[in-house]
Scaffold this motif. Structure first.
Motif, PDB file in Angstrom:
ATOM      1  N   MET A  60     -27.281 -29.330  80.502  1.00 55.25           N
ATOM      2  CA  MET A  60     -27.904 -28.903  82.139  1.00 55.25           C
ATOM      3  C   MET A  60     -28.974 -30.164  81.668  1.00 55.25           C
ATOM      4  SD  MET A  60     -30.592 -25.267  81.325  1.00 55.25           S
ATOM      5  CE  MET A  60     -29.546 -23.877  81.805  1.00 55.25           C
TER       6      MET A  60
ATOM      7  N   GLU B   1     -37.433 -24.332  82.897  1.00 54.99           N
ATOM      8  CA  GLU B   1     -37.741 -24.018  83.532  1.00 54.99           C
ATOM      9  C   GLU B   1     -36.448 -23.056  84.228  1.00 54.99           C
ATOM     10  OE1 GLU B   1     -39.681 -26.369  87.217  1.00 54.99           O
ATOM     11  OE2 GLU B   1     -41.300 -26.102  85.598  1.00 54.99           O
ATOM     12  N   GLU B   2     -35.144 -24.980  84.297  1.00 52.62           N
ATOM     13  CA  GLU B   2     -33.915 -24.075  84.663  1.00 52.62           C
ATOM     14  C   GLU B   2     -32.923 -22.671  83.827  1.00 52.62           C
ATOM     15  OE1 GLU B   2     -30.560 -25.164  86.688  1.00 52.62           O
ATOM     16  OE2 GLU B   2     -32.294 -25.812  86.912  1.00 52.62           O
TER      17      GLU B   2
ATOM     18  N   SER C 168     -34.328 -19.496  83.883  1.00 58.47           N
ATOM     19  CA  SER C 168     -33.889 -19.598  85.585  1.00 58.47           C
ATOM     20  C   SER C 168     -32.467 -18.328  85.400  1.00 58.47           C
ATOM     21  CB  SER C 168     -33.661 -20.434  87.041  1.00 58.47           C
ATOM     22  OG  SER C 168     -32.364 -21.548  86.228  1.00 58.47           O
ATOM     23  N   CYS C 169     -31.695 -18.877  84.291  1.00 63.02           N
ATOM     24  CA  CYS C 169     -29.814 -19.470  84.013  1.00 63.02           C
ATOM     25  C   CYS C 169     -30.341 -17.904  83.033  1.00 63.02           C
ATOM     26  CB  CYS C 169     -29.506 -20.086  83.436  1.00 63.02           C
ATOM     27  SG  CYS C 169     -27.627 -19.965  82.965  1.00 63.02           S
TER      28      CYS C 169
ATOM     29  N   CYS D 134     -24.734 -19.728  87.250  1.00 63.74           N
ATOM     30  CA  CYS D 134     -25.595 -20.417  86.232  1.00 63.74           C
ATOM     31  C   CYS D 134     -23.991 -21.273  85.730  1.00 63.74           C
ATOM     32  CB  CYS D 134     -25.789 -20.063  85.581  1.00 63.74           C
ATOM     33  SG  CYS D 134     -26.346 -21.723  83.986  1.00 63.74           S
TER      34      CYS D 134
END
Length: 188
Positions: free
Chosen positions: A108, A157-158, A161-162, A183
């Motif tokens: 990420m 956050e990323e 969200s996954c 994802c």
């Protein structure tokens, strides 16, 4: 002895219930197995002082109690499947989970905007101090700290969200589940 048991109950009762529930469908049986686990823990609490990893011991007791449950139910076909699942689970201990999550996070980081990617790569992976980051990036120290903090927020956050995280009472990550099938970072 009772205070140690209460601490273990507070820390492990919710994560163990979730762990058991993933392996046993009947809610009453889940509660029975959880009760049996804590009876075994209570009866062997004196071994805690000799153990280095209480977390691993508690989960081993739980896995064995689940196996005992299926043996008593005489679900041989499911017991074989469960044994394989538990064997896999034993290999997916806390360190393995952390390593898998670390791999996801590193992937990420590569997709963050360049200034945030640089900030996290230097400070979190290469162990460069934030002062050294400030010097390299031509920032003030407070600017470097802000950049690292913002990069961490974007990464969090990323990640959230996954994936869903399973956290024990101490705040340690004990398991995760990819919730977004789109994802590309965290494949199990």
């Amino acid at each position: 002895m009772a205070s140690n048991f209460n601490i273990i109950w507070d820390e492990f009762s919710v994560p163990l219930r979730i762990f058991i529930k993933r392996r046993i469908n009947n809610e009453q049986d889940v509660e029975d197995v959880l009760q049996n686990v804590f009876m075994k823990i209570y009866n062997n609490i004196n071994k805690l002082e000799k153990l280095n990893n209480i977390h691993a011991w508690v989960y081993t007791v739980t896995k064995n109690t689940i196996i005992d449950y299926y043996r008593m139910q005489k679900h041989d076909s499911y017991l074989n499947e469960l044994s394989e699942d538990i064997a896999i689970c034993e290999n997916l201990d806390e360190k393995t989970t952390i390593n898998e999550i670390s791999h996801c996070l590193i992937m990420m980081i590569q997709y963050l905007p360049e200034k945030y990617k640089q900030a996290l790569t230097l400070t979190e992976i290469e162990n460069v101090t934030q002062k050294q980051l400030a010097d390299k990036a031509g920032l003030s120290v407070s600017g470097a700290k802000s950049r690292v903090q913002r990069a961490r927020e974007l990464l969090k956050e990323e990640f959230l969200s996954c994936c869903n995280l399973e956290i024990d009472g101490r705040g340690n990550i004990i398991d995760y589940e990819v919730k977004n099938l789109e994802c590309n970072y965290c494949k199990r």
